[in-house]
Write a protein that holds these residues in place. Sequence first.
Motif, PDB file in Angstrom:
ATOM      1  N   ALA A  76       0.830  -1.208   0.000  1.00  0.00           N
ATOM      2  CA  ALA A  76       0.000   0.000   0.000  1.00  0.00           C
ATOM      3  C   ALA A  76       0.858   1.249   0.000  1.00  0.00           C
ATOM      4  O   ALA A  76       0.575   2.214  -0.723  1.00  0.00           O
ATOM      5  CB  ALA A  76      -0.930  -0.013   1.218  1.00  0.00           C
ATOM      6  N   CYS A  77       1.918   1.248   0.802  1.00  0.00           N
ATOM      7  CA  CYS A  77       2.802   2.413   0.893  1.00  0.00           C
ATOM      8  C   CYS A  77       3.605   2.621  -0.384  1.00  0.00           C
ATOM      9  O   CYS A  77       3.977   3.746  -0.713  1.00  0.00           O
ATOM     10  CB  CYS A  77       3.738   2.276   2.094  1.00  0.00           C
ATOM     11  N   ALA A  78       3.871   1.533  -1.096  1.00  0.00           N
ATOM     12  CA  ALA A  78       4.598   1.650  -2.355  1.00  0.00           C
ATOM     13  C   ALA A  78       3.702   2.191  -3.462  1.00  0.00           C
ATOM     14  O   ALA A  78       4.171   2.848  -4.393  1.00  0.00           O
ATOM     15  CB  ALA A  78       5.159   0.285  -2.760  1.00  0.00           C
ATOM     16  N   ALA A  79       2.389   1.926  -3.337  1.00  0.00           N
ATOM     17  CA  ALA A  79       1.458   2.319  -4.389  1.00  0.00           C
ATOM     18  C   ALA A  79       0.825   3.686  -4.159  1.00  0.00           C
ATOM     19  O   ALA A  79       0.301   4.290  -5.095  1.00  0.00           O
ATOM     20  CB  ALA A  79       0.353   1.268  -4.522  1.00  0.00           C
ATOM     21  N   LYS A  80       0.889   4.192  -2.926  1.00  0.00           N
ATOM     22  CA  LYS A  80       0.173   5.422  -2.592  1.00  0.00           C
ATOM     23  C   LYS A  80       0.964   6.228  -1.572  1.00  0.00           C
ATOM     24  O   LYS A  80       1.664   5.659  -0.737  1.00  0.00           O
ATOM     25  CB  LYS A  80      -1.212   5.062  -2.035  1.00  0.00           C
ATOM     26  N   THR A  81       0.832   7.538  -1.629  1.00  0.00           N
ATOM     27  CA  THR A  81       1.522   8.403  -0.674  1.00  0.00           C
ATOM     28  C   THR A  81       0.609   8.682   0.517  1.00  0.00           C
ATOM     29  O   THR A  81      -0.465   9.271   0.360  1.00  0.00           O
ATOM     30  CB  THR A  81       1.912   9.741  -1.331  1.00  0.00           C
ATOM     31  N   TYR A  82       1.038   8.234   1.693  1.00  0.00           N
ATOM     32  CA  TYR A  82       0.272   8.455   2.918  1.00  0.00           C
ATOM     33  C   TYR A  82       0.900   9.574   3.734  1.00  0.00           C
ATOM     34  O   TYR A  82       2.114   9.810   3.671  1.00  0.00           O
ATOM     35  CB  TYR A  82       0.193   7.172   3.754  1.00  0.00           C
ATOM     36  N   ASP A  83       0.069  10.233   4.519  1.00  0.00           N
ATOM     37  CA  ASP A  83       0.545  11.299   5.400  1.00  0.00           C
ATOM     38  C   ASP A  83       0.881  10.779   6.782  1.00  0.00           C
ATOM     39  O   ASP A  83       1.617  11.424   7.533  1.00  0.00           O
ATOM     40  CB  ASP A  83      -0.509  12.409   5.514  1.00  0.00           C
ATOM     41  N   ILE A  84       0.342   9.603   7.137  1.00  0.00           N
ATOM     42  CA  ILE A  84       0.632   9.014   8.445  1.00  0.00           C
ATOM     43  C   ILE A  84       0.263   7.531   8.399  1.00  0.00           C
ATOM     44  O   ILE A  84      -0.672   7.133   7.696  1.00  0.00           O
ATOM     45  CB  ILE A  84      -0.134   9.740   9.575  1.00  0.00           C
ATOM     46  N   VAL A  85       1.021   6.714   9.163  1.00  0.00           N
ATOM     47  CA  VAL A  85       0.782   5.266   9.215  1.00  0.00           C
ATOM     48  C   VAL A  85       0.685   4.846  10.678  1.00  0.00           C
ATOM     49  O   VAL A  85       1.588   5.115  11.474  1.00  0.00           O
ATOM     50  CB  VAL A  85       1.920   4.482   8.532  1.00  0.00           C
ATOM     51  N   LEU A  86      -0.427   4.200  11.017  1.00  0.00           N
ATOM     52  CA  LEU A  86      -0.603   3.619  12.349  1.00  0.00           C
ATOM     53  C   LEU A  86      -0.340   2.131  12.199  1.00  0.00           C
ATOM     54  O   LEU A  86      -1.108   1.420  11.533  1.00  0.00           O
ATOM     55  CB  LEU A  86      -2.020   3.886  12.854  1.00  0.00           C
ATOM     56  N   LEU A  87       0.746   1.639  12.800  1.00  0.00           N
ATOM     57  CA  LEU A  87       1.276   0.310  12.478  1.00  0.00           C
ATOM     58  C   LEU A  87       1.356  -0.591  13.704  1.00  0.00           C
ATOM     59  O   LEU A  87       2.077  -0.304  14.663  1.00  0.00           O
ATOM     60  CB  LEU A  87       2.670   0.481  11.848  1.00  0.00           C
ATOM     61  N   ASP A  88       0.622  -1.703  13.649  1.00  0.00           N
ATOM     62  CA  ASP A  88       0.681  -2.697  14.723  1.00  0.00           C
ATOM     63  C   ASP A  88       2.018  -3.436  14.653  1.00  0.00           C
ATOM     64  O   ASP A  88       2.532  -3.704  13.567  1.00  0.00           O
ATOM     65  CB  ASP A  88      -0.481  -3.680  14.562  1.00  0.00           C
ATOM     66  N   VAL A  89       2.583  -3.754  15.799  1.00  0.00           N
ATOM     67  CA  VAL A  89       3.860  -4.467  15.823  1.00  0.00           C
ATOM     68  C   VAL A  89       3.668  -5.948  15.518  1.00  0.00           C
ATOM     69  O   VAL A  89       4.403  -6.541  14.727  1.00  0.00           O
ATOM     70  CB  VAL A  89       4.558  -4.286  17.183  1.00  0.00           C
ATOM     71  N   MET A  90       2.667  -6.580  16.139  1.00  0.00           N
ATOM     72  CA  MET A  90       2.456  -8.020  15.979  1.00  0.00           C
ATOM     73  C   MET A  90       1.515  -8.291  14.816  1.00  0.00           C
ATOM     74  O   MET A  90       0.301  -8.209  14.937  1.00  0.00           O
ATOM     75  CB  MET A  90       1.895  -8.613  17.272  1.00  0.00           C
ATOM     76  N   LEU A  91       2.099  -8.612  13.659  1.00  0.00           N
ATOM     77  CA  LEU A  91       1.329  -8.927  12.464  1.00  0.00           C
ATOM     78  C   LEU A  91       1.545 -10.397  12.098  1.00  0.00           C
ATOM     79  O   LEU A  91       2.558 -10.990  12.484  1.00  0.00           O
ATOM     80  CB  LEU A  91       1.749  -8.014  11.310  1.00  0.00           C
TER      81      LEU A  91
END
Length: 242
Positions: free
Chosen positions: A43-58
Amino acid sequence: MEQAEILLVDDELAILQMMTAVLRKEGFSKIDTAADGRSAVAACAAKTYDIVLLDVMLPDRSGLEIAPDIRRTTNAPILFLTARTSDVDKLTGFAVGGDDYIVKPFNPIEVVARMRAQLRRHLNSAKSAPAAEPVGTAYDYGRFRIDEAAGTLTVDGTETNCPALVFQLLLFFCKHPNRIFGKSELYERVWGAHSYSDDNTVMVHIHRIRERIELDPSKPALLVNVRGMGYKLCAPARESGA
C-alpha cells in the motif's frame, strides 16, 4: 489536516473498525486499512500516505520488520501500536523509523490526538519546504550540509536519506550552533508538545543523527553530549587569516 491520507495496519478487525470509526467521527475521511505486513508495504509503495498507524504483531512480518521498508518510500510519521511495554521494545521501534509508540490497551481519543500532533508537524514541514529562499536555508558544517528549502541532507558529498523528525531535529541544532539544549526543551521545540515527552524519543533521534553525520557515532565530535546539561552541535572552526 482532515484531508490527510491515513493507513491503519492491524490484524485485529475490531481495532481497524474502531479506529476507522473514531477517525471518521473526528473528521478524517481518507482512511485505508491493511491486515498484514505484505499488504501494508504494498500500500505504501502504491500510494503516498501522510501518516501510518502500524501494529507491531502482524501475522506474516512484524511491524518492526516492515517499518524500514515503509520508511524507504515515505517520510510520513509512523506510530507503532503494541502490547509490548519494555524500554528495549520502544527503543527498537524508534530505531527502525518510528515516530511514536502507543501501548495497548489504548484510549482511541489519545491515539487521534497523537496522530494530529504528528500530522501537524509533518504537513507544516511539507508546506514550508518549497520556499525558494536563496539565503539562509542551507547550513554547511563541513562534513555535512543540510538544506532547509530543498529538504536534503548531504554527507561527504552524498545525499543521505533522513526521516522527517531526524531532519527537523538536526536542522534545529544547525540553526542554534554551540548552544546546549536539554531533552525536554528539544522535545518541546522540535516535536512541538510536551504532553507525551519521553527521554528515549530524543535519545534515539540523537543517535539517528549521529549515525548519519559522525565519522564514529560511538565517539561523536559534532553532536556532543554535555554531561548533566544536554546536547549541542559544534559549529565548524573558522580558519584564521594568514
